[in-house]
Design an enzyme around this catalytic site. Structure first.
Site, PDB file in Angstrom:
ATOM      1  N   ASN A  13       1.162  -1.285   0.076  1.00  0.00           N
ATOM      2  CA  ASN A  13      -0.063   0.245  -0.279  1.00  0.00           C
ATOM      3  C   ASN A  13       1.273   1.239   0.207  1.00  0.00           C
ATOM      4  OD1 ASN A  13      -1.954   1.895   0.577  1.00  0.00           O
ATOM      5  ND2 ASN A  13      -2.168   1.228   2.715  1.00  0.00           N
ATOM      6  N   LYS A  15       0.402   4.419  -0.319  1.00  0.00           N
ATOM      7  CA  LYS A  15      -0.484   5.405   0.494  1.00  0.00           C
ATOM      8  C   LYS A  15      -0.241   7.088  -0.612  1.00  0.00           C
ATOM      9  CE  LYS A  15      -0.063   3.341   4.625  1.00  0.00           C
ATOM     10  NZ  LYS A  15       0.020   4.138   6.102  1.00  0.00           N
ATOM     11  N   HIS A  98      -9.764   2.033   4.788  1.00  0.00           N
ATOM     12  CA  HIS A  98      -8.295   2.058   5.534  1.00  0.00           C
ATOM     13  C   HIS A  98      -8.530   2.532   7.078  1.00  0.00           C
ATOM     14  CE1 HIS A  98      -4.180   2.689   6.276  1.00  0.00           C
ATOM     15  NE2 HIS A  98      -4.210   1.705   5.983  1.00  0.00           N
ATOM     16  N   GLU A 100      -6.763   5.370   7.621  1.00  0.00           N
ATOM     17  CA  GLU A 100      -6.935   7.060   6.988  1.00  0.00           C
ATOM     18  C   GLU A 100      -8.065   7.533   6.709  1.00  0.00           C
ATOM     19  OE1 GLU A 100      -3.275   5.884   5.192  1.00  0.00           O
ATOM     20  OE2 GLU A 100      -2.095   5.592   7.338  1.00  0.00           O
ATOM     21  N   GLU A 170      -6.093  -4.236  10.604  1.00  0.00           N
ATOM     22  CA  GLU A 170      -4.685  -3.615  11.173  1.00  0.00           C
ATOM     23  C   GLU A 170      -5.296  -2.724  11.650  1.00  0.00           C
ATOM     24  OE1 GLU A 170      -2.570  -2.148   7.134  1.00  0.00           O
ATOM     25  OE2 GLU A 170      -4.328  -1.324   7.107  1.00  0.00           O
ATOM     26  N   GLY A 176       2.061   2.361  10.916  1.00  0.00           N
ATOM     27  CA  GLY A 176       3.317   3.168  10.789  1.00  0.00           C
ATOM     28  C   GLY A 176       4.202   3.850  12.536  1.00  0.00           C
ATOM     29  N   SER A 216       3.083  -2.397  10.365  1.00  0.00           N
ATOM     30  CA  SER A 216       4.652  -2.194  10.757  1.00  0.00           C
ATOM     31  C   SER A 216       4.669  -4.011  10.241  1.00  0.00           C
ATOM     32  CB  SER A 216       4.849  -1.540  12.392  1.00  0.00           C
ATOM     33  OG  SER A 216       4.437  -0.073  12.356  1.00  0.00           O
TER      34      SER A 216
HETATM   35  P1  PGA Z   1       2.580   0.510   7.100  1.00  0.00           P
HETATM   36  O1  PGA Z   1       0.789   0.860   7.212  1.00  0.00           O
HETATM   37  O2  PGA Z   1       3.438  -1.195   7.578  1.00  0.00           O
HETATM   38  O3  PGA Z   1       3.160   1.666   7.504  1.00  0.00           O
HETATM   39  O4  PGA Z   1       2.637   0.420   9.314  1.00  0.00           O
HETATM   40  C1  PGA Z   1       0.389  -0.288   6.628  1.00  0.00           C
HETATM   41  C2  PGA Z   1      -1.013   0.486   6.413  1.00  0.00           C
HETATM   42  O5  PGA Z   1      -1.345   1.457   6.615  1.00  0.00           O
HETATM   43  O6  PGA Z   1      -1.579  -0.437   5.260  1.00  0.00           O
END
Ligand code: PGA
Length: 260
Positions: A13, A15, A98, A100, A170, A176, A216
């Site tokens: 992903n 982003k 997601h 976000e 998630e 992150g 992560s």
């Molecule tokens: P990350 O993001 O691996 O940077 O923690 C995962 C995600 O938001 O899909």
């Protein structure tokens, strides 16, 4: 409940990272890693590079997709992108709900449910993201939050449609962050979700649905996480931006010898 017969799916992903030129360069370098990969490789790219990436992925083992879409086919929705538009440039899957999108853009379970239905109608495989915040976890509300997101997100879908979609757990506190959730926590929650799906939609659906972990994931922690029985794949953010780290994750899948 074993889920080992399904292919292990690793979704990158990106982003809001990578210009079109950077994306093309990345895919060129990822193709050799994907050739030897023991996982199914999905790449969720920004809208602006969907077209060139999808063209490059033809005939390779990389499956191109998007990170969001609107539930309408067209209309006066400034700045939005429809599933029909994504389909026309080769998106084969889409990430929906997601955290976000839920948190920053206030997307509701109802809106996400409409998008999932539209994606299925267009034959774009949806990945439904679910996850709790740190404060919900601390108040022991995790299972309550997850069941509500699953129940509303999958509202009015048929069992065979649910079996084909991908669920991504998630935990928001692990996205992150410096540290992923522990393999024990991940297994416990995935097992809970699979049981909930079995209760609501039947055992066959719960065995067929793929449940990914995201938050992560790195080349270092991937091995232990993927060994968990109910982990059917990963949704990878930061580590998917670098071709070597993503290449290592996709070549280190369940049941296959490590390539490094
Ligand atoms: P990350 O993001 O691996 O940077 O923690 C995962 C995600 O938001 O899909």
């Amino acid at each position: 409940m074993s889920s080992s017969v399904k292919p292990f799916i690793v979704v990158g992903n990106w982003k809001m990272y990578k210009t079109s030129e950077e994306a093309v360069n990345f895919v060129e370098n990822l193709i050799p890693y994907a050739e030897t990969a023991s996982s199914q490789v999905y790449l969720a790219v920004p809208f602006t590079c969907m077209d060139p990436v999808a063209v490059m992925c033809k005939g390779t083992k990389i499956i191109p997709g998007a990170q969001n879409m609107n539930d309408r086919d067209d209309g006066p929705f400034t700045g939005e992108i429809s599933g029909k538009m994504l389909q026309s440039v080769g998106a084969q899957f889409v990430i929906l709900g997601h955290s976000e999108r839920r948190q920053i853009f206030q997307e509701s379970n109802e809106f996400i449910n409409r998008k999932i239905k539209k994606a299925i109608e267009l034959n774009i495989r949806p990945i439904l993201c679910i996850g709790e915040t740190a404060s919900e976890r601390d108040k022991t509300q995790t299972t309550q939050v997850l069941t509500s997101q699953i129940k509303h997100g999958l509202n009015a879908l048929k069992g065979d449609q649910i079996a084909e979609l991908i669920l991504a757990y998630e935990p928001i506190w692990a996205i992150g962050a410096k540290q992923a959730a522990s393999p024990e926590v991940v297994q416990k929650i995935h097992f809970f979700c699979r049981n909930y799906i079995a209760d609501q939609y039947g055992i066959t659906v719960s065995e067929k649905i793929s449940i990914l972990y995201g938050g992560s994931v790195t080349q270092e922690n991937a091995k232990l996480l993927m060994e968990q029985n109910d982990v059917d794949g990963f949704l990878v953010g930061s580590a998917s931006l670098n071709v070597e780290s993503f290449g290592k994750i996709i070549n280190n899948s369940k049941g296959s010898p490590s390539k490094n």
